[in-house]
Write a protein that holds these residues in place. Structure first.
Motif, mmCIF file in Angstrom:
data_model
loop_
_atom_site.group_PDB
_atom_site.id
_atom_site.type_symbol
_atom_site.label_atom_id
_atom_site.label_comp_id
_atom_site.label_asym_id
_atom_site.label_seq_id
_atom_site.Cartn_x
_atom_site.Cartn_y
_atom_site.Cartn_z
ATOM 1 N N SER A 55 0.828 -1.226 0.000
ATOM 2 C CA SER A 55 0.000 0.000 0.000
ATOM 3 C C SER A 55 0.852 1.261 0.000
ATOM 4 C CB SER A 55 -0.948 0.013 1.208
ATOM 5 O OG SER A 55 -1.821 -1.099 1.183
ATOM 6 N N ILE A 56 1.927 1.200 -0.783
ATOM 7 C CA ILE A 56 2.773 2.392 -0.950
ATOM 8 C C ILE A 56 3.053 2.559 -2.445
ATOM 9 C CG2 ILE A 56 3.834 2.322 1.343
ATOM 10 C CD1 ILE A 56 5.906 1.077 -1.468
ATOM 11 N N GLY A 57 3.576 3.702 -2.828
ATOM 12 C CA GLY A 57 3.907 3.945 -4.225
ATOM 13 C C GLY A 57 5.262 3.372 -4.595
ATOM 14 N N ASN A 58 5.484 3.207 -5.881
ATOM 15 C CA ASN A 58 6.768 2.684 -6.347
ATOM 16 C C ASN A 58 7.928 3.564 -5.896
ATOM 17 O OD1 ASN A 58 5.306 0.717 -7.590
ATOM 18 N ND2 ASN A 58 5.814 1.306 -9.687
ATOM 19 N N ALA A 59 7.713 4.882 -5.899
ATOM 20 C CA ALA A 59 8.787 5.800 -5.508
ATOM 21 C C ALA A 59 9.196 5.567 -4.060
ATOM 22 C CB ALA A 59 8.339 7.242 -5.703
ATOM 23 N N THR A 60 8.228 5.277 -3.212
ATOM 24 C CA THR A 60 8.537 5.005 -1.804
ATOM 25 C C THR A 60 9.349 3.728 -1.676
ATOM 26 O OG1 THR A 60 6.513 6.114 -1.081
ATOM 27 C CG2 THR A 60 7.543 4.606 0.479
ATOM 28 N N LEU A 61 8.976 2.697 -2.439
ATOM 29 C CA LEU A 61 9.740 1.445 -2.393
ATOM 30 C C LEU A 61 11.192 1.695 -2.790
ATOM 31 C CD1 LEU A 61 8.657 -2.061 -3.587
ATOM 32 C CD2 LEU A 61 10.869 -1.164 -4.273
ATOM 33 N N TYR A 62 11.394 2.418 -3.885
ATOM 34 C CA TYR A 62 12.758 2.632 -4.362
ATOM 35 C C TYR A 62 13.538 3.590 -3.469
ATOM 36 C CZ TYR A 62 11.794 0.026 -8.610
ATOM 37 O OH TYR A 62 11.489 -0.978 -9.496
ATOM 38 N N ARG A 63 12.832 4.417 -2.711
ATOM 39 C CA ARG A 63 13.521 5.287 -1.767
ATOM 40 C C ARG A 63 14.145 4.456 -0.641
ATOM 41 N NH1 ARG A 63 9.984 8.971 -1.857
ATOM 42 N NH2 ARG A 63 8.699 8.348 -0.078
ATOM 43 N N HIS A 64 13.464 3.396 -0.251
ATOM 44 C CA HIS A 64 13.994 2.517 0.792
ATOM 45 C C HIS A 64 14.956 1.478 0.230
ATOM 46 C CE1 HIS A 64 11.537 3.753 4.273
ATOM 47 N NE2 HIS A 64 10.581 3.990 3.394
ATOM 48 N N PHE A 65 14.639 0.946 -0.946
ATOM 49 C CA PHE A 65 15.435 -0.120 -1.549
ATOM 50 C C PHE A 65 15.695 0.253 -3.010
ATOM 51 C CE2 PHE A 65 12.770 -2.034 1.764
ATOM 52 C CZ PHE A 65 13.762 -2.545 2.594
ATOM 53 N N PRO A 66 16.869 0.770 -3.304
ATOM 54 C CA PRO A 66 17.138 1.292 -4.656
ATOM 55 C C PRO A 66 17.125 0.249 -5.757
ATOM 56 C CG PRO A 66 19.133 1.287 -3.310
ATOM 57 C CD PRO A 66 17.998 0.986 -2.399
ATOM 58 N N ASP A 67 17.294 -1.021 -5.393
ATOM 59 C CA ASP A 67 17.252 -2.069 -6.412
ATOM 60 C C ASP A 67 16.769 -3.373 -5.781
ATOM 61 O OD1 ASP A 67 19.497 -3.193 -5.086
ATOM 62 O OD2 ASP A 67 20.860 -2.024 -6.334
ATOM 63 N N ARG A 68 16.540 -4.357 -6.617
ATOM 64 C CA ARG A 68 16.021 -5.649 -6.150
ATOM 65 C C ARG A 68 16.980 -6.307 -5.162
ATOM 66 N NH1 ARG A 68 12.254 -9.169 -8.047
ATOM 67 N NH2 ARG A 68 11.934 -7.819 -9.859
ATOM 68 N N SER A 69 18.279 -6.221 -5.420
ATOM 69 C CA SER A 69 19.252 -6.858 -4.558
ATOM 70 C C SER A 69 19.159 -6.336 -3.128
ATOM 71 C CB SER A 69 20.667 -6.638 -5.107
ATOM 72 O OG SER A 69 21.625 -7.235 -4.265
ATOM 73 N N ALA A 70 18.998 -5.032 -2.979
ATOM 74 C CA ALA A 70 18.898 -4.444 -1.637
ATOM 75 C C ALA A 70 17.676 -4.974 -0.903
ATOM 76 C CB ALA A 70 18.845 -2.924 -1.735
ATOM 77 N N LEU A 71 16.574 -5.129 -1.609
ATOM 78 C CA LEU A 71 15.354 -5.657 -0.990
ATOM 79 C C LEU A 71 15.525 -7.139 -0.640
ATOM 80 C CD1 LEU A 71 12.440 -5.353 -0.082
ATOM 81 C CD2 LEU A 71 11.718 -5.691 -2.464
ATOM 82 N N LEU A 72 16.134 -7.906 -1.528
ATOM 83 C CA LEU A 72 16.375 -9.322 -1.264
ATOM 84 C C LEU A 72 17.205 -9.506 0.010
ATOM 85 C CD1 LEU A 72 17.222 -10.608 -4.861
ATOM 86 C CD2 LEU A 72 15.255 -11.299 -3.500
ATOM 87 N N VAL A 73 18.255 -8.714 0.134
ATOM 88 C CA VAL A 73 19.125 -8.820 1.304
ATOM 89 C C VAL A 73 18.342 -8.547 2.579
ATOM 90 C CG1 VAL A 73 21.048 -7.720 2.525
ATOM 91 C CG2 VAL A 73 21.289 -8.323 0.109
ATOM 92 N N GLU A 74 17.524 -7.506 2.571
ATOM 93 C CA GLU A 74 16.785 -7.151 3.785
ATOM 94 C C GLU A 74 15.740 -8.210 4.137
ATOM 95 O OE1 GLU A 74 15.595 -5.300 7.202
ATOM 96 O OE2 GLU A 74 17.424 -5.131 5.994
ATOM 97 N N VAL A 75 15.064 -8.756 3.141
ATOM 98 C CA VAL A 75 14.072 -9.800 3.409
ATOM 99 C C VAL A 75 14.760 -11.041 3.972
ATOM 100 C CG1 VAL A 75 12.437 -11.405 2.351
ATOM 101 C CG2 VAL A 75 12.371 -8.973 1.752
ATOM 102 N N VAL A 76 15.835 -11.468 3.365
ATOM 103 C CA VAL A 76 16.564 -12.647 3.837
ATOM 104 C C VAL A 76 17.075 -12.419 5.260
ATOM 105 C CG1 VAL A 76 18.678 -13.997 3.508
ATOM 106 C CG2 VAL A 76 17.175 -13.536 1.573
#
Length: 221
Positions: A55-76
């Motif tokens: 329930s957030i915008g794409n810009a908010t997601l990329y502000r926290h996680f600039p790329d897929r790798s950064a998000l993968l690391v945080e989830v793992v």
């Protein structure tokens, strides 16, 4: 005058802290949504859909996680940490190590441990100090529980932590290509069937040898 100055300072402090609290909540929503999506679709889950579920915008997601790798690391990192916490807690609470192991398996499924698939996929460099520390903590606690259960004659001797983690990951994720996202209806039922098969005395001899996480990582293209 001092009262007015203090009030102004407190108001400014609230302005500073409120966005930080909002940002923290947004980050938590993103990680939670990504955890669910990685269980359902693997590490290539669409980032746009993760943002929508959070329930957030794409810009908010990329502000926290600039790329897929950064998000993968945080989830793992998050899943490893939560699973390790659960393992340590049940190991401390349950005098019966096999009961503790069973509790951990069910709680780890609820923590969406299937979202650890990027560790085996080669989607990012998994050899990071923070991830290694959480992985060592998790595996160490599982191995301690399994060793105690074997010593008590409750766990068959021919299974290792890799067997446990592989089955847990497979049984807590939808079948490939089915679009079956209602996996929770069956997860705990099938996990209990698996756990019953771990209990000693064993009714058959297992072929091959026990798997390790390194075996799984080497087998992944």
């Amino acid at each position: 005058m001092k009262t007015a100055t203090r009030t102004s300072t407190e108001t400014e402090a609230r302005r500073v802290t409120r966005p930080r609290a909002d940002a923290l909540r947004n980050r938590e929503r993103i990680v939670s949504a990504a955890r669910e999506m990685f269980v359902e679709y693997g590490p290539e889950a669409p980032l746009d859909e993760i943002a929508r579920r959070a329930s957030i915008g794409n810009a908010t997601l990329y502000r926290h996680f600039p790329d897929r790798s950064a998000l993968l690391v945080e989830v793992v990192r998050s899943v490893l940490s939560r699973a390790a916490d659960a393992a340590e807690r049940v190991d401390a609470e349950e005098p019966d190590a096999f009961v503790a192991l069973c509790r951990f398996v069910h709680e780890a499924a609820d923590e969406r441990i299937g979202a650890l698939c990027p560790l085996l996929s080669g989607a990012f460099d998994a050899h990071r100090a923070d991830l290694d520390a959480e992985r060592t903590r998790l595996v160490g606690t599982i191995e301690e529980m399994m060793a105690r259960a074997r010593q008590a004659g409750r766990l068959r001797p021919d299974v290792g932590h890799g067997d446990l983690m592989m089955a847990l990951s497979q049984l807590s994720r939808p079948l490939p290509g089915t679009g079956c996202t209602d996996i929770d209806r069956y997860t705990h039922r099938h996990l209990q069937l698996f756990l019953d098969g771990l209990e000693a005395p064993a009714r058959s001899a297992l072929p091959g040898r026990s798997a390790t996480l390194e075996d799984l990582r080497r087998a992944t293209p």
